[in-house]
Write a protein that holds these residues in place. Sequence first.
Motif, short mmCIF file in Angstrom:
data_model
loop_
_atom_site.label_atom_id
_atom_site.label_comp_id
_atom_site.label_asym_id
_atom_site.label_seq_id
_atom_site.Cartn_x
_atom_site.Cartn_y
_atom_site.Cartn_z
N GLN A 37 0.81 -1.22 0.00
CA GLN A 37 0.00 0.00 0.00
C GLN A 37 0.85 1.27 0.00
O GLN A 37 0.59 2.18 -0.77
CB GLN A 37 -0.89 -0.02 1.24
N VAL A 38 1.84 1.31 0.87
CA VAL A 38 2.66 2.52 0.99
C VAL A 38 3.50 2.72 -0.27
O VAL A 38 3.62 3.83 -0.79
CB VAL A 38 3.52 2.45 2.27
N LEU A 39 4.08 1.65 -0.77
CA LEU A 39 4.89 1.75 -1.99
C LEU A 39 4.01 2.16 -3.18
O LEU A 39 4.45 2.90 -4.06
CB LEU A 39 5.59 0.43 -2.28
N SER A 40 2.79 1.67 -3.20
CA SER A 40 1.87 2.05 -4.28
C SER A 40 1.57 3.54 -4.22
O SER A 40 1.60 4.23 -5.25
CB SER A 40 0.58 1.24 -4.18
N GLU A 41 1.31 4.03 -3.00
CA GLU A 41 1.04 5.47 -2.85
C GLU A 41 2.24 6.31 -3.27
O GLU A 41 2.11 7.31 -3.96
CB GLU A 41 0.68 5.80 -1.39
N ARG A 42 3.43 5.87 -2.85
CA ARG A 42 4.64 6.66 -3.14
C ARG A 42 4.96 6.72 -4.63
O ARG A 42 5.56 7.68 -5.10
CB ARG A 42 5.84 6.03 -2.45
N THR A 43 4.61 5.66 -5.36
CA THR A 43 5.01 5.60 -6.77
C THR A 43 3.85 5.92 -7.72
O THR A 43 4.07 6.09 -8.91
CB THR A 43 5.52 4.18 -7.11
N GLY A 44 2.63 5.94 -7.18
CA GLY A 44 1.47 6.12 -8.05
C GLY A 44 1.20 4.89 -8.91
O GLY A 44 0.52 4.95 -9.93
N CYS A 45 1.77 3.78 -8.49
CA CYS A 45 1.62 2.54 -9.24
C CYS A 45 0.92 1.48 -8.40
O CYS A 45 0.61 1.71 -7.24
CB CYS A 45 3.00 2.03 -9.66
N GLU A 46 0.67 0.32 -9.00
CA GLU A 46 0.13 -0.81 -8.25
C GLU A 46 1.31 -1.74 -7.96
O GLU A 46 1.76 -2.47 -8.83
CB GLU A 46 -0.93 -1.52 -9.10
N VAL A 47 1.83 -1.66 -6.73
CA VAL A 47 3.04 -2.40 -6.39
C VAL A 47 2.70 -3.64 -5.55
O VAL A 47 1.90 -3.56 -4.61
CB VAL A 47 4.04 -1.51 -5.60
N HIS A 48 3.30 -4.74 -5.93
CA HIS A 48 3.14 -5.99 -5.16
C HIS A 48 4.51 -6.49 -4.72
O HIS A 48 5.50 -6.29 -5.42
CB HIS A 48 2.51 -7.09 -6.02
N LEU A 49 4.52 -7.18 -3.58
CA LEU A 49 5.75 -7.82 -3.10
C LEU A 49 5.61 -9.33 -3.25
O LEU A 49 4.63 -9.92 -2.78
CB LEU A 49 5.97 -7.48 -1.62
N LYS A 50 6.60 -9.97 -3.90
CA LYS A 50 6.62 -11.44 -3.95
C LYS A 50 7.51 -11.86 -2.77
O LYS A 50 8.74 -11.71 -2.82
CB LYS A 50 7.19 -11.90 -5.29
N VAL A 51 6.87 -12.38 -1.74
CA VAL A 51 7.55 -12.58 -0.46
C VAL A 51 8.22 -13.96 -0.40
O VAL A 51 7.65 -14.94 0.09
CB VAL A 51 6.58 -12.37 0.73
N GLU A 52 9.44 -14.01 -0.89
CA GLU A 52 10.15 -15.29 -0.99
C GLU A 52 10.74 -15.77 0.33
O GLU A 52 11.15 -16.92 0.45
CB GLU A 52 11.23 -15.17 -2.07
N GLY A 53 10.73 -14.87 1.32
CA GLY A 53 11.14 -15.29 2.66
C GLY A 53 10.17 -16.29 3.27
O GLY A 53 10.47 -16.90 4.31
N ALA A 54 9.01 -16.47 2.64
CA ALA A 54 8.03 -17.44 3.13
C ALA A 54 8.33 -18.87 2.65
O ALA A 54 7.57 -19.79 2.94
CB ALA A 54 6.62 -17.02 2.70
N ASN A 55 9.40 -19.06 1.94
CA ASN A 55 9.80 -20.42 1.54
C ASN A 55 10.30 -21.21 2.76
O ASN A 55 10.65 -20.62 3.79
CB ASN A 55 10.88 -20.35 0.47
N PRO A 56 10.36 -22.55 2.65
CA PRO A 56 10.68 -23.37 3.82
C PRO A 56 11.97 -23.00 4.55
O PRO A 56 12.01 -23.03 5.77
CB PRO A 56 10.75 -24.79 3.26
N THR A 57 13.04 -22.67 3.83
CA THR A 57 14.25 -22.27 4.54
C THR A 57 14.40 -20.74 4.57
O THR A 57 15.45 -20.23 4.96
CB THR A 57 15.54 -22.91 3.98
N GLY A 58 13.37 -20.03 4.16
CA GLY A 58 13.37 -18.58 4.31
C GLY A 58 13.96 -17.80 3.16
O GLY A 58 14.20 -16.60 3.29
#
Length: 351
Positions: A37-58
């Motif tokens: 949300q905050v990154l989207s507001e700052r850039t005026g874009c639709e920003v998503h995070l692909k959260v790869e830290g959620a993999n089994p070993t992080g």
Amino acid sequence: THQWRGIIEEYRDRLPVSDSTPVVTLREGGTPLVPAQVLSERTGCEVHLKVEGANPTGSFKDRGMTMAISKAKEEGAKAVICASTGNTSASAAAYGVRAGMVSAVLVPQGKIALGKMGQALVHGAKILQVDGNFDDCLTLARALSENYPVALVNSVNPVRIEGQKTAAFEIVDMLGDAPDIHVLPVGNAGNITAYWKGYQEYAADGIAARTPRMWGFQASGSAPIVRGEVVKDPSTIATAIRIGNPASWSYALQARDESGGAIDEVTDREILRAYRLLAAQEGVFVEPASAASVAGLLKAAEQGKVDPGQRIVCTVTGNGLKDPDWAVAGAPQPVTVPVDAATAAERLGLA
Ligand code: F0G
């Protein structure tokens, strides 16, 4: 009941496996794509995070490691080896356990985060600290794999790239098409190579209508691709990407040029600022190297290089718990209170 089966079973028809490949998995992949949300507001874009830290070993390394260890097992390997700034070794150690193989890991002395060292140790890897940097470790790992009975599982092994390309598939599967821009941290340059391959494959088969522009960011003290020359003594607080001579250098240039993208640098200060913003304002705790993607996006936006209205995905590559020193450093020490509600309420600003 159904759960995500891991990237090999989920994308079997797009990976170099057969019925006789033993699947060594911790059910990696299927990671969250989180609207920022905050990154989207700052850039005026639709920003998503692909959260790869959620993999089994992080970290994202698990996507490549399920492939590398499965193929090594299929080929009869009894031992695997890798050079690592920490995450690859953590992943190789864990998947090595699943496969009943010995994992040997070479890490740069004193330059890997404690959490990653803990992972390699607790999974029972054979660890050597090398008196040199990551690039020296990789040279040594290659020499050992060429001369001794041990399989190399670094991303110079092409099946690692095959596994890691599945992150791009997941993003298209989720969004219905590729984003306009995909932003990544760049170290050894395997991951940017892998995402570009994944996006191209989906576009070639008509699953995606387009491919994104690939934006990669190196740390300023370790930015050989930006400089156009090997960095002999790379330095950055983002130890995961402290690499002076990336193995997939030419593929990274290909991804940049074929996609109409860019590879630029961010300072340690910019990395730490993005690291804190992600944790404090998006609720996503990543390790410093991972924040290089977001730092790069913010820098580009401040330079007026980001047209509003675009769809952007930033990969955040590893979990913040791996390297918590930077979360604690500079933060105020929590105050100690007696077991007393009135005092606690007062200290919490509730009263
Ligand atoms: N982010 C994290 C958290 C990493 O661990 C790495 C690489 C990268 C980004 C960069 O990815 O190398 O494909 O360009 N870590 C490797 C390792 C070098 O040994 O764990 P890349």
